[in-house]
Design a protein around this motif. Structure first.
Motif, PDB file in Angstrom:
ATOM      1  N   ASP A  37       0.791  -1.212   0.032  1.00  0.00           N
ATOM      2  CA  ASP A  37      -0.063   0.141  -0.082  1.00  0.00           C
ATOM      3  C   ASP A  37       0.906   1.222   0.051  1.00  0.00           C
ATOM      4  N   PRO A  38       1.622   1.352  -1.038  1.00  0.00           N
ATOM      5  CA  PRO A  38       2.621   2.726  -1.155  1.00  0.00           C
ATOM      6  C   PRO A  38       1.850   3.812  -1.571  1.00  0.00           C
ATOM      7  N   ALA A  39       2.640   5.005  -1.079  1.00  0.00           N
ATOM      8  CA  ALA A  39       2.127   6.244  -1.928  1.00  0.00           C
ATOM      9  C   ALA A  39       3.346   6.671  -2.738  1.00  0.00           C
ATOM     10  N   ALA A  40       3.956   5.653  -3.449  1.00  0.00           N
ATOM     11  CA  ALA A  40       5.491   5.844  -3.896  1.00  0.00           C
ATOM     12  C   ALA A  40       5.527   6.933  -4.953  1.00  0.00           C
ATOM     13  N   HIS A  41       6.838   7.830  -4.781  1.00  0.00           N
ATOM     14  CA  HIS A  41       7.207   8.885  -5.717  1.00  0.00           C
ATOM     15  C   HIS A  41       8.726   9.051  -5.292  1.00  0.00           C
ATOM     16  N   GLY A  42       9.418   9.792  -6.053  1.00  0.00           N
ATOM     17  CA  GLY A  42      10.639  10.185  -5.901  1.00  0.00           C
ATOM     18  C   GLY A  42      10.591  11.159  -4.491  1.00  0.00           C
ATOM     19  N   GLY A  43      11.561  10.897  -3.605  1.00  0.00           N
ATOM     20  CA  GLY A  43      11.534  11.808  -2.336  1.00  0.00           C
ATOM     21  C   GLY A  43      12.832  11.600  -1.702  1.00  0.00           C
ATOM     22  N   HIS A  44      12.895  12.035  -0.482  1.00  0.00           N
ATOM     23  CA  HIS A  44      14.080  12.089   0.354  1.00  0.00           C
ATOM     24  C   HIS A  44      14.017  10.744   1.213  1.00  0.00           C
ATOM     25  N   ARG A  45      15.182  10.021   1.254  1.00  0.00           N
ATOM     26  CA  ARG A  45      15.066   8.761   1.903  1.00  0.00           C
ATOM     27  C   ARG A  45      14.985   8.805   3.266  1.00  0.00           C
ATOM     28  N   GLU A  46      15.174   9.799   3.805  1.00  0.00           N
ATOM     29  CA  GLU A  46      14.862   9.959   5.474  1.00  0.00           C
ATOM     30  C   GLU A  46      13.289  10.244   5.664  1.00  0.00           C
ATOM     31  N   THR A  47      12.730  10.293   4.675  1.00  0.00           N
ATOM     32  CA  THR A  47      11.153  10.415   4.819  1.00  0.00           C
ATOM     33  C   THR A  47      10.709   9.025   5.318  1.00  0.00           C
ATOM     34  N   ASP A  48      10.937   7.950   4.586  1.00  0.00           N
ATOM     35  CA  ASP A  48      10.507   6.507   4.952  1.00  0.00           C
ATOM     36  C   ASP A  48      10.664   6.210   6.540  1.00  0.00           C
ATOM     37  N   LEU A  49      12.139   6.870   6.797  1.00  0.00           N
ATOM     38  CA  LEU A  49      12.582   6.147   8.129  1.00  0.00           C
ATOM     39  C   LEU A  49      11.785   6.886   9.308  1.00  0.00           C
ATOM     40  N   LEU A  80      23.301   7.094   6.855  1.00  0.00           N
ATOM     41  CA  LEU A  80      22.716   8.443   6.719  1.00  0.00           C
ATOM     42  C   LEU A  80      23.482   9.656   7.091  1.00  0.00           C
ATOM     43  N   ARG A  81      23.053  10.902   6.613  1.00  0.00           N
ATOM     44  CA  ARG A  81      23.788  12.016   6.765  1.00  0.00           C
ATOM     45  C   ARG A  81      23.605  12.424   8.376  1.00  0.00           C
ATOM     46  N   ALA A  82      24.823  12.726   8.782  1.00  0.00           N
ATOM     47  CA  ALA A  82      24.993  13.438  10.223  1.00  0.00           C
ATOM     48  C   ALA A  82      23.574  14.266  10.478  1.00  0.00           C
ATOM     49  N   GLY A  83      23.173  14.292  11.623  1.00  0.00           N
ATOM     50  CA  GLY A  83      21.998  15.166  11.989  1.00  0.00           C
ATOM     51  C   GLY A  83      20.655  14.609  11.716  1.00  0.00           C
ATOM     52  N   TRP A  84      20.616  13.312  11.042  1.00  0.00           N
ATOM     53  CA  TRP A  84      19.237  12.802  10.446  1.00  0.00           C
ATOM     54  C   TRP A  84      18.236  12.553  11.529  1.00  0.00           C
ATOM     55  N   ARG A  85      18.571  12.308  12.798  1.00  0.00           N
ATOM     56  CA  ARG A  85      17.688  12.049  13.750  1.00  0.00           C
ATOM     57  C   ARG A  85      17.044  13.263  14.063  1.00  0.00           C
ATOM     58  N   ASP A  86      17.939  14.283  14.186  1.00  0.00           N
ATOM     59  CA  ASP A  86      17.330  15.691  14.424  1.00  0.00           C
ATOM     60  C   ASP A  86      16.233  16.378  13.427  1.00  0.00           C
ATOM     61  N   ARG A  87      16.443  15.720  12.210  1.00  0.00           N
ATOM     62  CA  ARG A  87      15.585  16.377  11.059  1.00  0.00           C
ATOM     63  C   ARG A  87      14.384  15.318  10.988  1.00  0.00           C
ATOM     64  N   ILE A  88      14.461  14.403  11.849  1.00  0.00           N
ATOM     65  CA  ILE A  88      12.920  13.560  11.909  1.00  0.00           C
ATOM     66  C   ILE A  88      11.642  14.646  11.737  1.00  0.00           C
ATOM     67  N   PRO A  89      11.560  15.424  12.531  1.00  0.00           N
ATOM     68  CA  PRO A  89      10.290  16.159  12.683  1.00  0.00           C
ATOM     69  C   PRO A  89       9.872  16.945  10.992  1.00  0.00           C
ATOM     70  N   VAL A  90      11.117  17.146  10.540  1.00  0.00           N
ATOM     71  CA  VAL A  90      10.914  17.715   9.183  1.00  0.00           C
ATOM     72  C   VAL A  90      10.057  16.901   8.125  1.00  0.00           C
ATOM     73  N   HIS A  91      10.442  15.357   8.271  1.00  0.00           N
ATOM     74  CA  HIS A  91       9.952  14.418   7.421  1.00  0.00           C
ATOM     75  C   HIS A  91       8.578  13.977   8.162  1.00  0.00           C
ATOM     76  N   GLN A  92       8.186  14.190   9.332  1.00  0.00           N
ATOM     77  CA  GLN A  92       6.854  13.717   9.845  1.00  0.00           C
ATOM     78  C   GLN A  92       5.914  14.972   9.641  1.00  0.00           C
ATOM     79  N   LEU A  93       6.221  15.984   9.052  1.00  0.00           N
ATOM     80  CA  LEU A  93       5.114  17.169   8.933  1.00  0.00           C
ATOM     81  C   LEU A  93       4.079  16.734   7.906  1.00  0.00           C
ATOM     82  N   HIS A  94       4.613  15.865   6.889  1.00  0.00           N
ATOM     83  CA  HIS A  94       3.533  15.255   5.748  1.00  0.00           C
ATOM     84  C   HIS A  94       2.386  14.394   6.547  1.00  0.00           C
ATOM     85  N   PRO A  95       2.898  13.053   7.123  1.00  0.00           N
ATOM     86  CA  PRO A  95       1.936  12.002   7.629  1.00  0.00           C
ATOM     87  C   PRO A  95       1.195  12.894   8.872  1.00  0.00           C
TER      88      PRO A  95
END
Length: 258
Positions: A178-190, A214-229
């Motif tokens: 059940d994807p919403a597949a597209h070209g995105g940033h890999r941190e988004t799925d995580l 993963l690029r340094a600081g990815w855990r700090d950027r989790i809120p960026v990628h959680q805005l959508h869901p």
């Protein structure tokens, strides 16, 4: 092969066909070590027939193997940020809600415009966020759209709706549905796996980083990628998600750029 049929005569035009296109696109990476995907047996307007996944308990070993496979799926790439599955020119959806594709060379503008703001508008109309919260969320979107979190990574082939319910487990490991597949940033799925509590998430991340760190600081950027869901859920599931969305926006505004 046992199969599962989903059907809905009232489904929007292209609904099940879009799901099939996303599954097949993700599955292209499986032969080279990418994540397993439920096979599409047949699809037609209002109906899709899929491989049935026989459930089993997730194990740390299976989670680590899935993380490595997901990294390879992401590495299969996409034509652009926001691009649909290759060969698909129909509509896109997340759940039953429509969302648009795009073809952009940078991630932030696409993400803010097509993945967050439309659902923020719906959430505000539904009363899930206050006017003051909506202003803060839009400010966070402006920061994302400015490119503050863009980097030099190529568009990844992402699932796009990778909450825990869309990652099944059988005796052979993790399987995407059940994807919403597209070209995105890999941190988004995580980030979505983190939001909704995937089992053995630490092992998934460890497996992922064994293939593509993963690029340094990815855990700090989790809120960026959680805005959508969070915006999607605030649009349809009430005030609690609106509060979480506003908190994520505040976290985004407090972050340094990439």
């Amino acid at each position: 092969m046992d199969t599962l049929v989903k059907q809905d005569p009232a489904a929007p035009d292209g609904f099940f066909e879009s799901e099939a296109a996303g599954l097949r696109w993700l599955a292209e990476a499986t032969a080279t070590g990418g994540a397993r995907v439920a096979a599409v047996i047949a699809v037609s307007p209002g109906r899709i027939e899929l491989e049935r996944i026989r459930p089993a308990r997730a194990t740390p070993e299976a989670a680590r193997a899935f993380g490595a496979a997901l990294a390879r799926t992401h590495g299969a790439g996409a034509d652009a940020f926001g691009a649909p599955p290759r060969g698909w020119d129909g509509p896109g959806f997340i759940g039953r809600r429509p969302q648009l594709y795009a073809r952009e060379s940078s991630w932030g503008g696409f993400y803010a415009r097509e993945r967050v703001r439309p659902f923020l508008d719906l959430a505000e109309e539904a009363g899930s966020v206050t006017a003051a919260e909506a202003r803060g969320i839009r400010e966070a979107c402006e920061r994302v759209a400015s490119g503050a979190f863009d980097d030099d990574e190529a568009p990844a082939r992402i699932h796009g709706d990778l909450w825990n319910g869309n990652l099944l487990w059988d005796d052979a490991g993790g399987v995407l549905i059940d994807p919403a597949a597209h070209g995105g940033h890999r941190e988004t799925d995580l980030a979505m796996l983190a939001l909704f509590g995937a089992p053995h998430l630490g092992e998934i991340v460890a497996g992922y980083e064994s293939v593509h760190p993963l690029r340094a600081g990815w855990r700090d950027r989790i809120p960026v990628h959680q805005l959508h869901p969070l915006a999607v859920h605030a649009a349809g599931y009430g005030r609690g998600y609106g509060v979480e969305l506003a908190a994520a926006a505040r976290a985004v505004l407090a972050l340094p750029g990439v």
